[in-house]
Design a protein around this motif. Structure first.
Motif, short mmCIF file in Angstrom:
data_model
loop_
_atom_site.label_atom_id
_atom_site.label_comp_id
_atom_site.label_asym_id
_atom_site.label_seq_id
_atom_site.Cartn_x
_atom_site.Cartn_y
_atom_site.Cartn_z
N LYS A 17 2.71 3.40 -2.00
CA LYS A 17 2.80 3.55 -3.45
C LYS A 17 4.24 3.72 -3.94
O LYS A 17 4.63 3.12 -4.96
N ASP B 212 5.90 1.16 -6.56
CA ASP B 212 6.31 1.70 -7.86
C ASP B 212 7.80 1.48 -8.11
O ASP B 212 8.23 1.17 -9.23
N TYR C 188 -2.16 -2.01 -4.69
CA TYR C 188 -1.98 -1.27 -3.45
C TYR C 188 -2.91 -1.78 -2.34
O TYR C 188 -2.86 -1.29 -1.22
N ASP D 81 0.82 -1.22 0.00
CA ASP D 81 0.00 0.00 0.00
C ASP D 81 0.85 1.27 0.00
O ASP D 81 0.32 2.36 -0.20
#
Length: 235
Positions: free
Chosen positions: A12, A16, A33, A10
């Motif tokens: 981000k 990423d 996420y 979760d």
């Protein structure tokens, strides 16, 4: 064919970042996420590896790992844990995770772990070719075929993770000899043994015994030689 990698985190920025590094290694990344979204994808996609953060807002990574193993998917699972999450690490391994990495981590370290797990997974997931004699190991009703990645105990199939399969293979290859936890760790992960609070091998051995229904005080198969290591078969 590109390896399919599941990422569930979760945070981000972390998800990423992992995605970028794995895509640079020509891997096909499925990023989520939230845990609930990931669970839907797990049921419809043939993954080669999963990276799961333990702390998620809706459902924990531990529950996702448990769901993966309950469906008898054997691909490797790497857990992302907090620095002080020793209990979570042990729980994750008990539920069927193959490895864990502590936050914060170096992206290249995670990539190395992913590659190591994929190598082992592909090595023992190579189809149904007829094996040579030295590719089958037998001991007291336990049969392992390393070519077809099958393991049976008294005729019943054992659903093993790649790490569990590797540990059992090493012990069968060295039947009647004691193998230390350090040797097992190094051969499987190709890393120096973690001496500080490392319960990785112990937890995997316990999980193997549970699957083999051999958890008594005097196990028939995987025996502990206190202060030395583990062995299968009498010396």
């Amino acid at each position: 064919m590109l390896e399919k990698i599941l990422i569930v985190d979760d945070e981000k920025e972390i998800a990423d970042l992992i995605e970028v590094y794995l895509q640079n290694e020509n891997m096909d990344v499925y990023k989520f996420y939230s845990g609930e979204e990931a669970l839907v994808c797990i049921g419809s996609t043939d993954f080669d590896l999963a990276i799961l953060d333990i702390m998620l807002p809706d459902i924990s990574g531990l529950s996702i790992c448990q769901s993966i193993r309950s469906k008898e998917y054997t691909y490797p699972v790497i857990m992302l844990t907090a620095k002080d999450g020793e209990t979570d690490k042990i729980t994750g391994l008990t539920l069927g995770a193959d490895d864990y990495i502590t936050k914060p981590f170096l992206p290249l370290e995670l990539v190395a772990r992913v590659k190591a797990q994929l190598r082992r997974y592909k090595k023992y997931n190579v189809g149904t070719a007829v094996p040579a004699a030295n590719e089958i190991f037998k001991y007291a009703g336990l049969t392992m075929n390393i070519k077809t990645y099958e393991c049976r105990l008294n005729g019943e199939t054992l659903s093993l993770t790649p790490t569990e399969f590797s540990i059992l293979r090493i012990l069968l290859e060295r039947k009647c000899s004691v193998v230390s936890a350090e040797e097992l760790f190094h051969e499987i992960w190709q890393e120096e043994y973690y001496t500080k609070s490392n319960n990785t091998i112990t937890v995997h051995i316990r999980h193997l015994r549970e699957k083999m229904k051999d958890t008594g005080e005097n196990p028939r198969y995987i025996k502990t030689v206190w202060g030395v290591g583990y062995k299968i078969g009498e010396i």
